[in-house]
Design an enzyme around this catalytic site. Sequence first.
Site, mmCIF file in Angstrom:
data_model
loop_
_atom_site.group_PDB
_atom_site.id
_atom_site.type_symbol
_atom_site.label_atom_id
_atom_site.label_comp_id
_atom_site.label_asym_id
_atom_site.label_seq_id
_atom_site.Cartn_x
_atom_site.Cartn_y
_atom_site.Cartn_z
ATOM 1 N N ASP A 59 0.871 -1.176 0.000
ATOM 2 C CA ASP A 59 0.000 0.000 0.000
ATOM 3 C C ASP A 59 0.912 1.232 0.000
ATOM 4 O OD1 ASP A 59 0.930 0.269 2.586
ATOM 5 O OD2 ASP A 59 -1.048 0.305 3.537
ATOM 6 N N CYS A 114 3.470 -3.033 3.963
ATOM 7 C CA CYS A 114 2.623 -1.902 4.342
ATOM 8 C C CYS A 114 3.361 -1.130 5.430
ATOM 9 C CB CYS A 114 1.219 -2.355 4.754
ATOM 10 S SG CYS A 114 1.115 -3.414 6.210
ATOM 11 N N THR A 155 3.199 -1.222 8.784
ATOM 12 C CA THR A 155 3.692 -2.098 9.856
ATOM 13 C C THR A 155 3.940 -3.529 9.404
ATOM 14 O OG1 THR A 155 1.428 -2.700 10.421
ATOM 15 C CG2 THR A 155 2.390 -0.798 11.606
ATOM 16 N N HIS A 162 10.835 -23.509 9.419
ATOM 17 C CA HIS A 162 9.837 -24.197 10.239
ATOM 18 C C HIS A 162 8.405 -24.027 9.739
ATOM 19 C CE1 HIS A 162 12.322 -24.697 14.209
ATOM 20 N NE2 HIS A 162 12.978 -25.094 13.128
ATOM 21 N N HIS A 193 7.835 -30.427 10.971
ATOM 22 C CA HIS A 193 7.256 -29.118 10.647
ATOM 23 C C HIS A 193 6.223 -29.227 9.524
ATOM 24 C CE1 HIS A 193 9.953 -27.296 13.437
ATOM 25 N NE2 HIS A 193 10.972 -27.927 12.873
#
Length: 141
Positions: free
Chosen positions: A8, A65, A67, A98, A133
């Site tokens: 964004d 973005c 954060t 993992h 995993h």
Amino acid sequence: MKIAIGSDHGGFALKEVILTLLQELDHDVEDVGCFGHDSVDYPGFADLVCEKISQGAADKGILICGTGIGMSMAANKHKGIRAALCCDQYTARMSREHNDANVLCIGERVTGPGVAEEIVRTWLSTPFVGGRHQRRIELFS
Ligand code: RB5
């Protein structure tokens, strides 16, 4: 590797930095936008990147973005998508080893460009280790 990338407005500047790195590393990159600093809604760009992966048009995705949080939330709504918000090389490596993450999320307002480049290099070059995993990711798929 075929990589779809999106952001964004809050991640646009870092997307440009990462695009340059991906081109230097000779990846086949598709940029789904956004294409400027004007305010846009991040979920649509998460959808575009995730759809590229679901359709087989991309092997992996990168979403940026402000954060990285909104992008990771939106991406993880898609079946088959394992999006990881990474803030350092350790989380980048572990998300591959993992969790077999197929989408990398980064926050431009959290992570500087130098660290972000190292995150991308590590994330793209680290294989999934499988074994126990694999069972664990199947439990939430
Ligand atoms: C946009 O201001 C910001 O909310 C967005 O880039 C992101 O950080 C959302 O999680």
